[in-house]
Design a protein around this motif. Structure first.
Motif, mmCIF file in Angstrom:
data_model
loop_
_atom_site.group_PDB
_atom_site.id
_atom_site.type_symbol
_atom_site.label_atom_id
_atom_site.label_comp_id
_atom_site.label_asym_id
_atom_site.label_seq_id
_atom_site.Cartn_x
_atom_site.Cartn_y
_atom_site.Cartn_z
ATOM 1 N N ASP A 143 2.926 1.565 7.542
ATOM 2 C CA ASP A 143 1.709 1.096 6.893
ATOM 3 C C ASP A 143 0.607 2.130 7.065
ATOM 4 O O ASP A 143 0.202 2.426 8.196
ATOM 5 N N PRO A 144 0.096 2.702 5.972
ATOM 6 C CA PRO A 144 -0.941 3.734 6.105
ATOM 7 C C PRO A 144 -2.237 3.200 6.703
ATOM 8 O O PRO A 144 -3.066 3.982 7.176
ATOM 9 N N HIS A 145 -2.388 1.868 6.691
ATOM 10 C CA HIS A 145 -3.602 1.268 7.250
ATOM 11 C C HIS A 145 -3.317 0.536 8.557
ATOM 12 O O HIS A 145 -4.197 -0.142 9.088
ATOM 13 N N PRO B 240 0.806 -1.237 0.000
ATOM 14 C CA PRO B 240 0.000 0.000 0.000
ATOM 15 C C PRO B 240 0.831 1.275 0.000
ATOM 16 O O PRO B 240 0.453 2.271 0.595
ATOM 17 N N TYR B 241 1.972 1.252 -0.669
ATOM 18 C CA TYR B 241 2.827 2.434 -0.789
ATOM 19 C C TYR B 241 3.801 2.209 -1.928
ATOM 20 O O TYR B 241 3.962 1.090 -2.425
ATOM 21 N N THR C 227 -2.294 -0.229 12.601
ATOM 22 C CA THR C 227 -2.774 0.224 13.906
ATOM 23 C C THR C 227 -1.590 0.613 14.784
ATOM 24 O O THR C 227 -0.451 0.208 14.521
#
Length: 396
Positions: A355-357, A182-183, A359
């Motif tokens: 990680d943009p997603h 995701p990047y 936690t």
């Protein structure tokens, strides 16, 4: 035209295979769809594993590598605004990594091929591979405005994930495993002297950064960016400010990179992909045609070299003994190394990037894993062993 081995793709994999075969007395023809200038200026990874450097030397392509390559005994790892050195040579019994741009490897191999090897045709666009499951496969290609055919005993696809070779394996017989992260990376070339003697990998809350070099006066730098980023949104000042922020240390807060004009920016997707099998009849896939790794661990070029060393041995063995045993084992032999490298590249990518997603819990686990890497000799040794690559005896 007929040849023993038809090679599609004049990148490092195809050129090195042609070189190894030539030295063993096996003829080949290399078809490259781009012109020479384009091939010699494609910007790609520049970190050579110990085994890759040794293979190039054994193939007679090590003179400039030894003069101009920058040998790294280790690298610097930064996280939580602290710096730690990973001593590769000490952890692996002397194995190192060498900074030498893929563009330079390609230039060296092209020079050797044109001077000593078989035909290397630039501007030769492969259109199809016919009869891969027969005893006389053929490559149909366009060259100088004319449709031509190259018949071969064997065809090797070194033409990347979108080339015709991979598509020549029937869809029902091939399986592709893939994942997209995701990047992406913003790759940066700048006319600025590198500040650091070794590579610097940096994990930060702002995202990943890598400080590398191309020469004593040219820096190669990377920033983690969102997928779909437009390089035009990153003017020079923003690039340098963000690099300084992600590389910052509490112990040396005032130190900054040497700034200079940014000469090129590209966005590099972070993806993993493996196609199995790597052989169909008399068609063999090598390098990006068979597998792609995220650039974090710099495994792409090195895996391609490993593929063609295995394949060159197998082709020479067939040529000298008549036995197809090594050719039949090619895919399984290569895939063992491929999946080990895929695992390492995937793990290193997840370890160093934000990680943009993710936690907050996952972020803390990431820091715990980084702490273990720099405090546990066992964890550091395993990491260094994978980073420098498994030993590989060059083909004779």
């Amino acid at each position: 035209m007929h040849t023993t081995v038809g090679i599609i793709g004049g990148g490092p994999a195809g050129l090195l295979l042609a070189r190894l075969l030539h030295r063993a007395g096996v003829d080949s023809v290399v078809l490259e769809r781009r012109d020479r200038a384009h091939v010699e200026h494609r910007q790609r990874a520049g970190l050579l594993e110990q085994a890759t450097a040794d293979v190039l030397r054994a193939a007679g392509a090590g003179a400039r590598l030894d003069r101009e390559g920058k040998v790294h005994q280790g690298f610097e790892l930064r996280f939580a605004r602290r710096s730690h050195r990973i001593d590769l040579a000490a952890l692996t019994g002397g194995r190192t990594a060498t900074m030498y741009a893929q563009t330079e490897v390609v230039k060296d191999l092209i020079t050797l091929q044109l001077a000593e090897g078989g035909p290397l045709l630039f501007g030769a666009e492969a259109r199809a591979v016919d009869g891969a499951d027969t005893g006389r496969p053929a490559v149909r290609y366009l060259h100088q405005g004319r449709e031509r055919t190259l018949t071969c005993d064997y065809v090797v696809g070194c033409d990347g994930s979108h080339g015709v070779a991979r598509g020549a394996v029937p869809e029902r017989l091939r399986t592709t495993y893939q994942q997209t992260h995701p990047y992406s990376w913003l790759g940066i070339l700048a006319d600025a002297p590198p500040v650091y003697e070794e590579l610097v990998y940096a994990h930060s809350e702002r995202g990943f950064a890598l400080a590398s070099m191309r020469s004593p006066v040219v820096s190669r730098l990377y920033l983690q960016v969102p997928n779909g980023t437009d390089p035009a949104d990153w003017p020079d000042e923003r690039i340098w400010d963000e690099l300084d922020a992600r590389l910052a240390l509490d112990a040396d807060p005032g130190r900054r990179l040497t700034r200079g004009p940014v000469t090129a920016t590209t966005v590099v997707p972070m993806r993993s992909q493996v196609t199995e099998p790597m052989r169909y009849g008399r068609l063999f896939l090598a390098g990006d045609a068979a597998h792609i790794v995220p650039p974090t661990g710099a495994k792409g070029l090195n895996l391609a070299v490993a593929d063609v060393v295995v394949l060159a041995r197998a082709l020479v063995h067939r040529h000298t003994t008549g036995s197809p045993e090594l050719l039949e084992a090619y895919s399984d032999t290569c895939l063992r190394r491929v999946w080990r490298a895929e695992h390492f590249s995937h793990a290193m990518t997840r370890l160093l990037h934000t990680d943009p997603h993710g936690t907050p819990f996952e972020a803390r686990l990431q820091l715990a894993q980084l702490e273990r890497l720099v405090t546990s000799p066992h964890a550091a040794a395993e990491f260094a062993d994978n980073y420098t690559g498994a030993p590989l005896v060059p083909a004779s």
